[in-house]
Motif scaffolding. Structure first.
Motif, PDB file in Angstrom:
ATOM      1  N   LEU A  69       0.595  -1.292  -0.161  1.00 27.69           N
ATOM      2  CA  LEU A  69      -0.562  -0.092  -0.257  1.00 27.69           C
ATOM      3  C   LEU A  69       0.717   1.513   0.260  1.00 27.69           C
ATOM      4  O   LEU A  69       0.444   2.168  -0.829  1.00 27.69           O
ATOM      5  CB  LEU A  69      -0.879   0.325   0.909  1.00 27.69           C
ATOM      6  CG  LEU A  69      -2.103   1.706   1.417  1.00 27.69           C
ATOM      7  CD1 LEU A  69      -2.978   1.474   0.290  1.00 27.69           C
ATOM      8  CD2 LEU A  69      -2.468   1.299   2.734  1.00 27.69           C
ATOM      9  N   THR A  70       2.212   1.240   0.583  1.00 26.85           N
ATOM     10  CA  THR A  70       2.439   2.015   0.324  1.00 26.85           C
ATOM     11  C   THR A  70       3.340   2.809   0.159  1.00 26.85           C
ATOM     12  O   THR A  70       4.421   3.598  -0.376  1.00 26.85           O
ATOM     13  CB  THR A  70       2.981   2.543   2.420  1.00 26.85           C
ATOM     14  OG1 THR A  70       3.637   1.755   3.174  1.00 26.85           O
ATOM     15  CG2 THR A  70       1.815   2.948   3.913  1.00 26.85           C
ATOM     16  N   ARG A  71       3.966   1.164  -0.407  1.00 26.84           N
ATOM     17  CA  ARG A  71       5.498   1.021  -0.678  1.00 26.84           C
ATOM     18  C   ARG A  71       4.770   1.384  -2.906  1.00 26.84           C
ATOM     19  O   ARG A  71       5.590   1.650  -3.307  1.00 26.84           O
ATOM     20  CB  ARG A  71       6.247  -0.206  -0.621  1.00 26.84           C
ATOM     21  CG  ARG A  71       7.258  -0.033  -1.717  1.00 26.84           C
ATOM     22  CD  ARG A  71       8.600  -1.545  -1.068  1.00 26.84           C
ATOM     23  NE  ARG A  71       8.882  -2.051  -0.288  1.00 26.84           N
ATOM     24  CZ  ARG A  71       9.908  -2.552  -0.057  1.00 26.84           C
ATOM     25  NH1 ARG A  71      10.742  -2.310  -0.675  1.00 26.84           N
ATOM     26  NH2 ARG A  71       9.825  -2.524   1.111  1.00 26.84           N
ATOM     27  N   GLU A  72       3.980   1.218  -2.795  1.00 25.01           N
ATOM     28  CA  GLU A  72       3.333   0.500  -4.842  1.00 25.01           C
ATOM     29  C   GLU A  72       1.951   1.371  -4.636  1.00 25.01           C
ATOM     30  O   GLU A  72       2.230   2.235  -5.684  1.00 25.01           O
ATOM     31  CB  GLU A  72       3.324  -0.631  -5.230  1.00 25.01           C
ATOM     32  CG  GLU A  72       4.550  -0.864  -5.223  1.00 25.01           C
ATOM     33  CD  GLU A  72       4.809  -2.641  -6.110  1.00 25.01           C
ATOM     34  OE1 GLU A  72       4.827  -2.181  -6.607  1.00 25.01           O
ATOM     35  OE2 GLU A  72       5.107  -3.518  -5.030  1.00 25.01           O
ATOM     36  N   VAL A  73       1.374   1.337  -3.642  1.00 24.08           N
ATOM     37  CA  VAL A  73      -0.590   1.397  -4.323  1.00 24.08           C
ATOM     38  C   VAL A  73      -0.486   3.046  -3.861  1.00 24.08           C
ATOM     39  O   VAL A  73      -0.820   3.391  -5.326  1.00 24.08           O
ATOM     40  CB  VAL A  73      -1.477   0.067  -3.464  1.00 24.08           C
ATOM     41  CG1 VAL A  73      -2.592   1.736  -3.699  1.00 24.08           C
ATOM     42  CG2 VAL A  73      -1.101  -0.827  -3.694  1.00 24.08           C
ATOM     43  N   LEU A  74       0.098   3.936  -2.945  1.00 23.97           N
ATOM     44  CA  LEU A  74      -0.585   5.389  -2.976  1.00 23.97           C
ATOM     45  C   LEU A  74       0.367   5.721  -4.024  1.00 23.97           C
ATOM     46  O   LEU A  74      -0.093   7.206  -3.902  1.00 23.97           O
ATOM     47  CB  LEU A  74      -0.174   5.389  -1.575  1.00 23.97           C
ATOM     48  CG  LEU A  74      -1.255   4.848  -0.587  1.00 23.97           C
ATOM     49  CD1 LEU A  74      -1.023   5.159   0.899  1.00 23.97           C
ATOM     50  CD2 LEU A  74      -2.477   5.434  -0.689  1.00 23.97           C
ATOM     51  N   PRO A  75       1.650   5.378  -4.026  1.00 22.41           N
ATOM     52  CA  PRO A  75       2.519   6.096  -5.082  1.00 22.41           C
ATOM     53  C   PRO A  75       1.846   6.183  -6.689  1.00 22.41           C
ATOM     54  O   PRO A  75       1.741   7.374  -6.882  1.00 22.41           O
ATOM     55  CB  PRO A  75       3.986   5.115  -4.926  1.00 22.41           C
ATOM     56  CG  PRO A  75       4.338   4.956  -3.447  1.00 22.41           C
ATOM     57  CD  PRO A  75       2.395   4.892  -3.348  1.00 22.41           C
ATOM     58  N   GLY A  76       1.450   4.989  -6.547  1.00 21.56           N
ATOM     59  CA  GLY A  76       0.751   4.854  -7.932  1.00 21.56           C
ATOM     60  C   GLY A  76      -0.443   5.533  -7.797  1.00 21.56           C
ATOM     61  O   GLY A  76      -1.447   6.210  -9.139  1.00 21.56           O
ATOM     62  N   ALA A  77      -1.437   5.225  -7.172  1.00 26.38           N
ATOM     63  CA  ALA A  77      -2.678   6.528  -7.000  1.00 26.38           C
ATOM     64  C   ALA A  77      -1.918   8.210  -7.440  1.00 26.38           C
ATOM     65  O   ALA A  77      -3.131   9.079  -7.536  1.00 26.38           O
ATOM     66  CB  ALA A  77      -3.557   6.545  -5.677  1.00 26.38           C
ATOM     67  N   SER A  78      -1.292   8.053  -6.457  1.00 28.57           N
ATOM     68  CA  SER A  78      -0.144  10.473  -6.414  1.00 28.57           C
ATOM     69  C   SER A  78      -0.205  10.249  -7.601  1.00 28.57           C
ATOM     70  O   SER A  78      -0.378  11.586  -7.980  1.00 28.57           O
ATOM     71  CB  SER A  78       0.582   9.964  -5.444  1.00 28.57           C
ATOM     72  OG  SER A  78       0.274   9.954  -4.161  1.00 28.57           O
ATOM     73  N   ARG A  79       0.178   9.567  -8.296  1.00 29.62           N
ATOM     74  CA  ARG A  79       0.932  10.309  -9.568  1.00 29.62           C
ATOM     75  C   ARG A  79       0.330  10.013 -10.805  1.00 29.62           C
ATOM     76  O   ARG A  79       0.303  11.151 -11.428  1.00 29.62           O
ATOM     77  CB  ARG A  79       1.273   8.882 -10.456  1.00 29.62           C
ATOM     78  CG  ARG A  79       2.942   9.080  -9.818  1.00 29.62           C
ATOM     79  CD  ARG A  79       4.012   7.503 -10.913  1.00 29.62           C
ATOM     80  NE  ARG A  79       3.589   6.160 -10.194  1.00 29.62           N
ATOM     81  CZ  ARG A  79       4.600   5.173 -10.043  1.00 29.62           C
ATOM     82  NH1 ARG A  79       4.513   5.830  -8.883  1.00 29.62           N
ATOM     83  NH2 ARG A  79       3.552   4.397  -9.634  1.00 29.62           N
ATOM     84  N   GLN A  80      -1.285   9.107 -10.757  1.00 29.23           N
ATOM     85  CA  GLN A  80      -2.806   9.239 -11.066  1.00 29.23           C
ATOM     86  C   GLN A  80      -2.905  10.707 -11.409  1.00 29.23           C
ATOM     87  O   GLN A  80      -3.696  11.238 -12.271  1.00 29.23           O
ATOM     88  CB  GLN A  80      -3.168   8.350 -11.063  1.00 29.23           C
ATOM     89  CG  GLN A  80      -4.692   8.475 -11.973  1.00 29.23           C
ATOM     90  CD  GLN A  80      -5.079   7.146 -12.148  1.00 29.23           C
ATOM     91  OE1 GLN A  80      -4.881   6.349 -12.886  1.00 29.23           O
ATOM     92  NE2 GLN A  80      -6.221   7.320 -11.002  1.00 29.23           N
ATOM     93  N   ALA A  81      -3.021  11.207 -10.162  1.00 29.64           N
ATOM     94  CA  ALA A  81      -3.697  11.890  -9.103  1.00 29.64           C
ATOM     95  C   ALA A  81      -2.760  13.620  -9.705  1.00 29.64           C
ATOM     96  O   ALA A  81      -3.946  14.738  -9.801  1.00 29.64           O
ATOM     97  CB  ALA A  81      -4.466  12.245  -7.970  1.00 29.64           C
TER      98      ALA A  81
END
Length: 318
Positions: free
Chosen positions: A137-149
């Motif tokens: 979640l903190t290593r990949e998922v949230l950073p990915g969502a942040s890039r998209q947003a």
């Protein structure tokens, strides 16, 4: 963020680096969003937040006897051999984002069956999969969502489906669920933005009375409970194309064998996995490449042979 809290953040960062709690490149993350999660969890109490992140760093170094980085290198959370067996008994997966850009984290408790699971996956391995899922979640998922947003996304929308879940299954999952909540609160704080419980059974009030003390007040206050008429409420939170069809949306991820196994979301863009399926795909691509190279060489060789066999014409000069 207020100017006072911004000063606390800067002091927090400075002291963590000076005291050797944080180092550049640490996998826990050293950006503002990460540090703010620990500060928010302790209401910007500098000493308490420092203790929390120090304890977290110690856990990350020692968890499962190898540390979180080694464990993550060993188990790809989106691709490990026991993943289907785990999902058959306790589906727990990330799927696209809601209207606020937050990753959607889906849990189904109705099919929970530890005896069935442990016939295919040891309790130790299952617990390790829970840990790496939390880490992803903190290593990949949230950073990915942040890039998209295009801006920091620091938490998730968690949807828990309790269809078919009653007291007998609760007693089965109680210890494991409590341990999962504990690592989430202690080592991945402030990552749940909203919790939506759907298909809540009549026994939920009793179940919640037991679970409530496990959670911080801030976490418990994020809970919304819906019965079986939940579709309209969930569609207020997420677009239909982002919501799995099993939850009232229109997404099926048919090309990936279903939403639960797809891991679909911006965190998968350009992702290179390291689990068995990824290794098999890499090996197949390498074999195809070699086959293609061999075919090309064969064609060149044949062409060269044909050229050598062409009769030479004598040129007579009169």
């Amino acid at each position: 963020m207020s100017s006072e809290n911004d000063k606390i953040l800067q002091t927090f960062r400075k002291e963590l680096f000076e005291e050797g709690v944080l180092h550049e490149g640490d996998s826990i993350g050293t950006n503002d969003e990460t540090l703010l999660r620990f500060l928010r969890a302790r209401k910007f109490d500098l000493l308490q937040a420092k203790k929390m992140i120090t304890d977290c760093q110690e856990w990350r170094k020692t968890v499962e006897g190898v540390g979180i980085d080694e464990l993550y290198r060993t188990i790809d959370p989106f691709d490990y051999p026991e993943r289907k067996a785990v999902f058959d008994c306790w589906p727990m997966w990330f799927h696209k984002t809601d209207k606020r850009g937050r990753p959607i984290n889906v849990h189904f408790f109705g099919g929970f069956d530890l005896a069935k699971l442990h016939a295919e996956c040891t309790p130790e391995r299952h617990w390790q999969s829970v840990i790496v899922n939390a880490e992803s979640l903190t290593r990949e998922v949230l950073p990915g969502a942040s890039r998209q947003a295009g801006h920091p996304i620091g938490n998730t929308l968690v949807i828990v489906d309790l269809k078919g879940f009653g007291l007998s299954k609760f007693w089965q999952v109680k210890s494991l669920a409590r341990s999962s909540f504990q690592i989430s609160q202690d080592y991945f704080p402030e990552t749940m933005g909203q919790l939506a419980v759907i298909n809540a059974p009549s026994s939920f009030t009793f179940i919640w009375s037991i679970m409530r003390p496990w959670l911080s007040k801030e976490t418990a206050d994020k809970l919304s409970v819906f019965g079986s008429n939940y579709k309209e409420e969930l569609l207020k939170l997420a677009d239909a194309e982002s919501l799995p069809s099993v939850l009232g949306g229109s997404c099926t991820c048919e090309e990936y064998g279903g939403c639960e196994m797809s891991g679909a979301g911006p965190w998968m863009d350009g992702r290179v996995g390291w689990g068995p399926k990824a290794k098999a795909a890499t090996a197949a691509a390498a074999t195809a490449q070699k086959s293609g190279d061999a075919t090309t060489k064969e064609k060149v060789s044949v062409k060269s042979s044909h050229e050598n066999l062409e009769p030479k014409q004598d040129i007579t000069v009169n």
